[in-house]
Design a protein around this motif. Structure first.
Motif, short mmCIF file in Angstrom:
data_model
loop_
_atom_site.label_atom_id
_atom_site.label_comp_id
_atom_site.label_asym_id
_atom_site.label_seq_id
_atom_site.Cartn_x
_atom_site.Cartn_y
_atom_site.Cartn_z
N LYS A 30 -8.59 27.49 -14.69
CA LYS A 30 -8.03 28.83 -14.78
C LYS A 30 -7.23 29.23 -13.71
CE LYS A 30 -10.35 31.56 -17.50
NZ LYS A 30 -11.46 32.79 -18.12
N ASP A 32 -6.11 33.50 -12.43
CA ASP A 32 -6.03 34.92 -12.66
C ASP A 32 -6.75 35.31 -13.97
OD1 ASP A 32 -4.70 35.18 -10.28
OD2 ASP A 32 -2.95 35.06 -11.18
N GLY A 33 -7.82 34.57 -14.35
CA GLY A 33 -8.46 34.91 -15.52
C GLY A 33 -7.88 34.26 -16.82
N LYS A 34 -6.82 33.52 -16.62
CA LYS A 34 -6.33 32.90 -17.94
C LYS A 34 -6.48 31.38 -17.62
CE LYS A 34 -3.50 36.89 -18.89
NZ LYS A 34 -2.23 37.40 -19.05
N TYR A 35 -6.28 30.65 -18.86
CA TYR A 35 -6.25 29.08 -18.72
C TYR A 35 -4.71 28.66 -18.53
CZ TYR A 35 -10.77 29.12 -20.60
OH TYR A 35 -12.37 29.26 -20.66
N ILE A 99 -10.02 26.02 -10.61
CA ILE A 99 -9.61 27.18 -10.15
C ILE A 99 -8.40 26.88 -9.53
CG2 ILE A 99 -10.11 29.47 -9.06
CD1 ILE A 99 -12.07 28.99 -11.28
N PRO A 119 -4.50 33.20 -22.32
CA PRO A 119 -6.10 33.66 -22.30
C PRO A 119 -7.20 32.67 -22.96
CG PRO A 119 -4.90 35.28 -23.81
CD PRO A 119 -3.95 34.31 -23.32
N SER A 120 -6.71 32.12 -23.89
CA SER A 120 -7.77 31.17 -24.85
C SER A 120 -6.72 30.12 -25.21
CB SER A 120 -8.37 32.00 -25.60
OG SER A 120 -7.31 32.61 -26.79
N SER A 145 -16.54 26.15 -20.74
CA SER A 145 -15.96 26.83 -19.57
C SER A 145 -16.14 28.11 -20.11
CB SER A 145 -14.48 26.26 -19.77
OG SER A 145 -13.65 26.99 -20.58
N ARG A 146 -15.95 28.90 -20.94
CA ARG A 146 -16.11 30.15 -21.26
C ARG A 146 -17.50 30.96 -21.14
NH1 ARG A 146 -12.37 31.53 -26.72
NH2 ARG A 146 -13.83 33.28 -26.46
N PHE A 151 -16.27 30.27 -14.02
CA PHE A 151 -15.06 30.85 -13.97
C PHE A 151 -15.29 32.62 -13.72
CE2 PHE A 151 -13.26 27.25 -16.21
CZ PHE A 151 -12.66 26.73 -14.95
N SER A 152 -16.43 32.95 -13.57
CA SER A 152 -16.82 34.54 -13.38
C SER A 152 -16.38 34.94 -12.13
CB SER A 152 -18.03 34.89 -13.92
OG SER A 152 -19.02 34.06 -13.52
#
Length: 152
Positions: A30, A32-35, A99, A119-120, A145-146, A151-152
């Motif tokens: 991930k 910046d919050g995206k895959y 990351i 994003p997904s 992973s979600r 990844f939080s």
């Protein structure tokens, strides 16, 4: 150990308790919050990964493969387990969540066209998707992973 069937009707297993030993690696990364995906020149958009080279650890192989295919350097890695394809020529992939620390422009991305970010998995256009994104075992790992909070 969980069991799946891939698009070639082969048995595939995922073992989250497996030791870090394999001959391939797969990175669910991930940024910046995206895959972070890579666009393979033949298969289409998929997660980065590949084969170990002589003398490499799984972590070193993943760092190298992700950089070669996307230009990304990874700040964090978390080993998730082993994805094994059983068949006439079985192989095992060490699976990691990562990351992205930084993304560098490269003139050459080996067998890929370089990085793509979504994003997904569901956001990857159907006509550009590698069959690997529909692999039930890879999809299971992606779902972890979600939901697992890493990844939080």
């Amino acid at each position: 150990m969980l069991e799946f069937t891939d698009h070639h009707e082969r048995k595939v297993t995922f073992d989250p308790n497996s030791a870090e030993d394999a001959d391939h690696v797969l990175g669910i990364c991930k940024m910046d919050g995206k895959y972070l995906f890579t666009e393979h020149k033949v298969r289409g958009i998929e997660f980065p990964g590949g084969k170990l080279e002589d003398g490499e650890t799984l972590r070193e192989a993943l760092q190298r493969e992700v950089f070669e295919e996307t230009g990304a350097s990874l700040a964090e890695l978390k080993y998730m387990g082993a994805y094994t394809v059983h068949g006439t020529q079985p192989f095992k992939k060490g699976v990691y969540f990562g990351i992205v620390d930084d993304l560098f422009f490269k003139c050459e991305y080996m067998e890929t066209y370089g990085p793509v970010v979504y994003p997904s998995i569901e956001a990857v256009p159907e006509e550009k998707r590698s069959f690997l994104l529909d692999d039930p075992c890879i999809h299971y790992i992606y779902e972890i992973s979600r939901t697992d909070g890493f990844f939080s």
